[in-house]
Design a protein around this motif. Structure first.
Motif, PDB file in Angstrom:
ATOM      1  N   VAL A   1       4.049  -7.224   5.345  1.00  0.00           N
ATOM      2  CA  VAL A   1       2.632  -7.187   5.727  1.00  0.00           C
ATOM      3  C   VAL A   1       2.353  -5.982   6.616  1.00  0.00           C
ATOM      4  N   ALA A   2       3.277  -5.677   7.522  1.00  0.00           N
ATOM      5  CA  ALA A   2       3.101  -4.503   8.380  1.00  0.00           C
ATOM      6  C   ALA A   2       3.052  -3.226   7.544  1.00  0.00           C
ATOM      7  N   ASP A   3       3.950  -3.117   6.560  1.00  0.00           N
ATOM      8  CA  ASP A   3       3.936  -1.962   5.662  1.00  0.00           C
ATOM      9  C   ASP A   3       2.636  -1.902   4.864  1.00  0.00           C
ATOM     10  N   ALA A   4       2.226  -3.057   4.334  1.00  0.00           N
ATOM     11  CA  ALA A   4       1.050  -3.093   3.463  1.00  0.00           C
ATOM     12  C   ALA A   4      -0.225  -2.733   4.216  1.00  0.00           C
ATOM     13  N   THR A   5      -0.426  -3.322   5.384  1.00  0.00           N
ATOM     14  CA  THR A   5      -1.662  -3.057   6.128  1.00  0.00           C
ATOM     15  C   THR A   5      -1.697  -1.623   6.666  1.00  0.00           C
ATOM     16  N   ARG A   6      -0.543  -1.086   6.999  1.00  0.00           N
ATOM     17  CA  ARG A   6      -0.491   0.310   7.450  1.00  0.00           C
ATOM     18  C   ARG A   6      -0.726   1.266   6.282  1.00  0.00           C
ATOM     19  N   GLU A   7      -0.067   0.992   5.159  1.00  0.00           N
ATOM     20  CA  GLU A   7      -0.131   1.906   4.020  1.00  0.00           C
ATOM     21  C   GLU A   7      -1.494   1.873   3.336  1.00  0.00           C
ATOM     22  N   ILE A   8      -2.130   0.708   3.294  1.00  0.00           N
ATOM     23  CA  ILE A   8      -3.421   0.626   2.614  1.00  0.00           C
ATOM     24  C   ILE A   8      -4.473   1.427   3.374  1.00  0.00           C
TER      25      ILE A   8
ATOM     26  N   LEU B   1       4.321  -1.059  -5.249  1.00  0.00           N
ATOM     27  CA  LEU B   1       4.318  -1.095  -6.704  1.00  0.00           C
ATOM     28  C   LEU B   1       3.018  -0.531  -7.255  1.00  0.00           C
ATOM     29  N   TYR B   2       1.940  -0.726  -6.497  1.00  0.00           N
ATOM     30  CA  TYR B   2       0.618  -0.320  -6.977  1.00  0.00           C
ATOM     31  C   TYR B   2      -0.352  -0.306  -5.803  1.00  0.00           C
ATOM     32  N   SER B   3      -1.333   0.591  -5.876  1.00  0.00           N
ATOM     33  CA  SER B   3      -2.426   0.584  -4.895  1.00  0.00           C
ATOM     34  C   SER B   3      -3.668   1.168  -5.548  1.00  0.00           C
ATOM     35  N   SER B   4      -4.834   0.752  -5.072  1.00  0.00           N
ATOM     36  CA  SER B   4      -6.095   1.285  -5.581  1.00  0.00           C
ATOM     37  C   SER B   4      -7.134   1.241  -4.469  1.00  0.00           C
ATOM     38  N   CYS B   5      -8.110   2.132  -4.560  1.00  0.00           N
ATOM     39  CA  CYS B   5      -9.168   2.230  -3.561  1.00  0.00           C
ATOM     40  C   CYS B   5     -10.509   2.432  -4.251  1.00  0.00           C
ATOM     41  N   SER B   6     -11.580   2.093  -3.540  1.00  0.00           N
ATOM     42  CA  SER B   6     -12.913   2.447  -4.024  1.00  0.00           C
ATOM     43  C   SER B   6     -13.179   3.912  -3.690  1.00  0.00           C
ATOM     44  N   GLY B   7     -14.371   4.396  -3.974  1.00  0.00           N
ATOM     45  CA  GLY B   7     -14.702   5.799  -3.732  1.00  0.00           C
ATOM     46  C   GLY B   7     -14.839   6.125  -2.250  1.00  0.00           C
TER      47      GLY B   7
ATOM     48  N   PHE C   1      -6.621  -2.273  -2.391  1.00  0.00           N
ATOM     49  CA  PHE C   1      -5.654  -3.259  -2.864  1.00  0.00           C
ATOM     50  C   PHE C   1      -4.287  -2.606  -2.897  1.00  0.00           C
ATOM     51  N   ILE C   2      -3.261  -3.345  -2.443  1.00  0.00           N
ATOM     52  CA  ILE C   2      -1.906  -2.815  -2.456  1.00  0.00           C
ATOM     53  C   ILE C   2      -0.934  -3.958  -2.719  1.00  0.00           C
ATOM     54  N   ALA C   3       0.089  -3.677  -3.516  1.00  0.00           N
ATOM     55  CA  ALA C   3       1.060  -4.709  -3.883  1.00  0.00           C
ATOM     56  C   ALA C   3       2.474  -4.178  -3.737  1.00  0.00           C
ATOM     57  N   TYR C   4       3.327  -5.005  -3.137  1.00  0.00           N
ATOM     58  CA  TYR C   4       4.757  -4.755  -3.021  1.00  0.00           C
ATOM     59  C   TYR C   4       5.500  -5.894  -3.706  1.00  0.00           C
ATOM     60  N   ASP C   5       6.825  -5.787  -3.765  1.00  0.00           N
ATOM     61  CA  ASP C   5       7.624  -6.895  -4.280  1.00  0.00           C
ATOM     62  C   ASP C   5       7.408  -8.163  -3.449  1.00  0.00           C
ATOM     63  N   ASN C   6       7.331  -8.013  -2.147  1.00  0.00           N
ATOM     64  CA  ASN C   6       7.310  -9.176  -1.256  1.00  0.00           C
ATOM     65  C   ASN C   6       5.926  -9.612  -0.808  1.00  0.00           C
ATOM     66  N   CYS C   7       4.905  -8.796  -1.002  1.00  0.00           N
ATOM     67  CA  CYS C   7       3.582  -9.172  -0.501  1.00  0.00           C
ATOM     68  C   CYS C   7       2.502  -8.322  -1.154  1.00  0.00           C
ATOM     69  N   LEU C   8       1.263  -8.734  -0.924  1.00  0.00           N
ATOM     70  CA  LEU C   8       0.108  -7.938  -1.341  1.00  0.00           C
ATOM     71  C   LEU C   8      -0.977  -8.069  -0.289  1.00  0.00           C
ATOM     72  N   SER C   9      -1.894  -7.126  -0.298  1.00  0.00           N
ATOM     73  CA  SER C   9      -3.031  -7.163   0.622  1.00  0.00           C
ATOM     74  C   SER C   9      -4.231  -6.529  -0.060  1.00  0.00           C
TER      75      SER C   9
END
Length: 246
Positions: free
Chosen positions: A98-105, A28-34, A116-124
Motif C-alpha cells: 500500500v505504501a508503494d502503491a499510494t506513493r507511486e500513483i 503490473l499496471y497503472s493508468s491516469c486521467s488527463g 489506478f495502480i495494481a501490484y501483485d499484492n495490492c491495488l489502489s
C-alpha cells in the motif's frame, strides 16, 4: 521438465520474489486521467488526495487489507479512494505494498483527478466521483502464461469450475470477500485459483463482477497454464503452481 531444470526455475522464482520484497517492484499496471492541474479547485483536491492516500498506509493493514474513504469539502471536488490487498498477504506485506502503491500513483498521476495502480499484492484507485458500491468496468489488466496445456478442453472446464466455486465463496461465504483453493489434475498436478472483490460491493455485485472476469479469462487465456484478470472491483487468477501465500 527435468528435476534440475525445475529446481533452477524454482530457485529463480524464489530469488525474484525475494528481490521484490527487498528492492520493490514496478506495478503490473497503472493508468491516469488527463492533465487537470489548471481546473478550478485542483489545489484543494490534490491536498485532500495526499492526506487520504497517506491515511490508507495505516488503515488498510489494520482493517484486514482493505480501506476506502473520501476527504474534502462537499461543495468542491473531493477525492474518493480505495486500497485492497490480496487476501492471502501478511499485514506487513500489505502495508509495504500500500505504501508503494499510494506513493507511486501520485508520482505517475501528478496532475490527474483519477488514477489506478495494481501490484501483485495490492491495488489502489481514486477519482473525483463517488464510486463506492459500483462495479468498476474500466480499470482492467489481463495477464496469462504463454505456455499451453496439453488438453485444453478438459483443462478449461476444470479451470472454470474451480474459479466459479471460488467466486461463489468469495461473494457469499467469505468475510473478506476472498477465496482461494485447488483442484486435482491428472497425475500429481494441481490447479490453483483465487477470487476476490473489494468490500464495498454487495454480494450480488461481487459475484457479477467475478463471473464477468471469469468470462474474460475464458476468452484470452483459455488453454494457457495460467491467467488472471485484475480490476478495480474484483480479481480472479489461476495457475498450475501454488501462488497463494497462506
Amino acid at each position: 521438465m527435468s528435476s534440475s531444470r525445475f529446481t533452477s526455475s524454482l530457485y529463480l522464482l524464489t530469488l525474484f520474489l525475494l528481490l521484490q520484497n527487498v528492492l520493490g517492484v514496478d506495478p503490473l499496471y497503472s493508468s491516469c486521467s488527463g492533465n487537470e492541474k489548471s481546473t478550478a479547485n485542483y489545489g484543494s483536491y490534490k491536498t485532500s488526495l495526499n492526506v487520504l492516500l497517506s491515511s490508507f498506509n495505516q488503515l488498510a493493514p489494520a482493517m484486514e487489507g482493505f480501506a476506502l474513504g473520501s476527504l474534502g469539502q462537499e461543495n468542491l471536488d473531493r477525492p474518493y479512494g480505495i486500497v485492497l490487498c490480496r487476501g492471502d498477504v501478511s499485514s506487513s506485506d500489505c502495508r509495504a505494498c500500500v505504501a508503494d502503491a499510494t506513493r507511486e500513483i501520485l508520482k505517475r498521476c501528478p496532475d490527474s483527478k483519477q488514477g489506478f495502480i495494481a501490484y501483485d499484492n495490492c491495488l489502489s484507485k481514486y477519482t473525483n466521483k463517488d464510486f463506492f458500491g459500483q462495479i468498476d468496468t474500466q480499470n482492467r489488466i489481463y495477464l496469462y502464461n504463454v505456455r499451453n496445456v496439453s488438453n485444453p478442453v478438459i483443462f478449461n472446464q476444470k479451470t472454470e469450475a474451480l474459479l466459479s466455486q471460488l467466486a461463489n465463496k468469495a461473494s457469499y461465504k467469505a468475510r473478506k470477500m476472498y477465496a482461494a483453493g485447488e483442484l486435482e489434475l491428472e497425475g500429481p498436478k494441481k490447479l490453483y485459483g483465487m477470487a476476490q472483490c473489494t468490500r464495498d460491493l454487495s454480494s450480488g455485485d461481487c459475484e457479477k463482477c467475478l463471473d464477468g472476469a471469469i468470462g474474460e479469462l475464458r476468452g484470452f487465456s483459455g488453454g494457457k497454464e495460467g491467467g488472471r484478470v485484475i480490476g478495480g472491483s474484483c480479481a480472479v487468477r489461476y495457475e498450475i503452481y501454488p501462488f497463494v501465500k497462506a
